[in-house]
Design a protein around this motif. Sequence first.
Motif, short mmCIF file in Angstrom:
data_model
loop_
_atom_site.label_atom_id
_atom_site.label_comp_id
_atom_site.label_asym_id
_atom_site.label_seq_id
_atom_site.Cartn_x
_atom_site.Cartn_y
_atom_site.Cartn_z
N LEU A 1 -21.25 7.74 -6.53
CA LEU A 1 -20.04 7.18 -5.94
C LEU A 1 -20.21 6.98 -4.45
N ALA A 2 -19.91 5.77 -3.97
CA ALA A 2 -19.80 5.56 -2.53
C ALA A 2 -18.59 6.35 -2.05
N THR A 3 -18.66 6.95 -0.87
CA THR A 3 -17.57 7.83 -0.43
C THR A 3 -17.13 7.54 1.00
N SER A 4 -15.89 7.94 1.27
CA SER A 4 -15.32 7.84 2.61
C SER A 4 -14.61 9.15 2.90
N LEU A 5 -14.98 9.81 3.99
CA LEU A 5 -14.40 11.10 4.35
C LEU A 5 -13.22 10.88 5.29
N VAL A 6 -12.04 11.34 4.89
CA VAL A 6 -10.84 11.22 5.72
C VAL A 6 -10.54 12.59 6.33
N VAL A 7 -10.55 12.65 7.65
CA VAL A 7 -10.38 13.91 8.37
C VAL A 7 -8.97 13.98 8.94
N ARG A 8 -8.27 15.05 8.60
CA ARG A 8 -6.96 15.33 9.16
C ARG A 8 -6.99 16.71 9.81
N GLU A 9 -5.97 17.04 10.59
CA GLU A 9 -5.94 18.34 11.26
C GLU A 9 -6.04 19.50 10.28
N ASP A 10 -5.42 19.32 9.11
CA ASP A 10 -5.36 20.43 8.16
C ASP A 10 -6.15 20.18 6.88
N SER A 11 -6.96 19.11 6.83
CA SER A 11 -7.69 18.83 5.59
C SER A 11 -8.87 17.90 5.82
N LEU A 12 -9.82 18.03 4.90
CA LEU A 12 -10.94 17.09 4.79
C LEU A 12 -10.91 16.57 3.36
N PHE B 1 -11.37 -0.23 1.34
CA PHE B 1 -10.53 0.96 1.52
C PHE B 1 -10.40 1.30 3.00
N GLU B 2 -11.50 1.27 3.71
CA GLU B 2 -11.49 1.62 5.13
C GLU B 2 -10.83 0.53 5.97
N LEU B 3 -11.04 -0.73 5.60
CA LEU B 3 -10.41 -1.83 6.34
C LEU B 3 -8.89 -1.84 6.15
N LEU B 4 -8.44 -1.50 4.94
CA LEU B 4 -7.00 -1.47 4.68
C LEU B 4 -6.29 -0.49 5.61
N GLN B 5 -6.97 0.61 5.93
CA GLN B 5 -6.36 1.64 6.77
C GLN B 5 -6.28 1.25 8.25
N THR B 6 -6.90 0.12 8.62
CA THR B 6 -6.75 -0.36 9.99
C THR B 6 -5.41 -1.05 10.18
N ALA B 7 -4.71 -1.34 9.08
CA ALA B 7 -3.38 -1.95 9.16
C ALA B 7 -2.35 -0.87 9.47
N GLY C 1 0.58 1.56 9.29
CA GLY C 1 1.33 2.15 8.19
C GLY C 1 0.56 2.39 6.92
N VAL C 2 -0.73 2.06 6.91
CA VAL C 2 -1.54 2.25 5.70
C VAL C 2 -2.44 3.47 5.87
N GLY C 3 -2.17 4.50 5.07
CA GLY C 3 -3.02 5.68 5.05
C GLY C 3 -3.92 5.64 3.83
N PRO C 4 -4.72 6.67 3.64
CA PRO C 4 -5.66 6.67 2.52
C PRO C 4 -5.00 6.59 1.15
N ARG C 5 -3.83 7.25 0.98
CA ARG C 5 -3.15 7.22 -0.32
C ARG C 5 -2.69 5.81 -0.68
N LEU C 6 -2.10 5.10 0.29
CA LEU C 6 -1.63 3.75 0.02
C LEU C 6 -2.82 2.80 -0.18
N ALA C 7 -3.87 2.99 0.60
CA ALA C 7 -5.06 2.15 0.44
C ALA C 7 -5.65 2.34 -0.96
N GLN C 8 -5.66 3.59 -1.44
CA GLN C 8 -6.17 3.87 -2.77
C GLN C 8 -5.28 3.26 -3.84
N ALA C 9 -3.95 3.32 -3.62
CA ALA C 9 -3.02 2.71 -4.57
C ALA C 9 -3.23 1.20 -4.65
#
Length: 203
Positions: free
Chosen positions: A46-57, A71-77, A79-87
């Motif tokens: 699986l190709a992967t993307s690591l999303v780093v937050r203050e309280d999680s990896l 997935f990564e380009l969508l998050q440059t918009a 209001g788009v976070g990883p969950r919405l990009a994945q949806a």
Amino acid sequence: MIAFVSGPVAALAPDSAVVEVGGIGIAVQCSPNTLAGLRAGQQAKLATSLVVREDSLTLYGFADDDERQVFELLQTASGVGPRLAQAMLAVHSPDALRRAVSTGDEKALIAVPGIGKKGAQKLLLDLKDRLGEPLGPGGPAIGTAVTAGWRDQLHAALVGLGYATREADEAVSAVAPQAEAAEGTPQVGQLLRAALQTLNRAR
């Protein structure tokens, strides 16, 4: 950055997979389409993307590099976070998203849970010059053919996207005629898109 994980699939859940890498189980968040192509005990890469937050990896996994890049380009918009990009990738293939943005197709974006009309209009503006043109020919480019159990996989995918069990049951029943009429093996991705459309109409 962790570019990919490769190894036997140790476990599958509605929204994630555990891949064994060097004796360590790596939990990877995946879209229903990606999960549909995985089997417990079989090798996966699986190709992967690591999303780093203050309280999680959180590690997100994709069937290929193109899906990860989108997935990564969508998050440059805005209001788009990883969950919405994945949806968004759960409902549309990368090329289908490129096509929707390049043609200004609001309805395609509204089909994604969590995106309304205003949000779709804003996304079309934000992503217009970021996703690029579709890579392949027109037409459906979503889904992975599976050998059995499309009902279970579709139901699990809907629950993983946040729908109630009752809603998932009704959506599976609604698309059953489409699945039974299909030649060969039903494609979970295409059925998922149809199921989401029935759920959006019901709301």
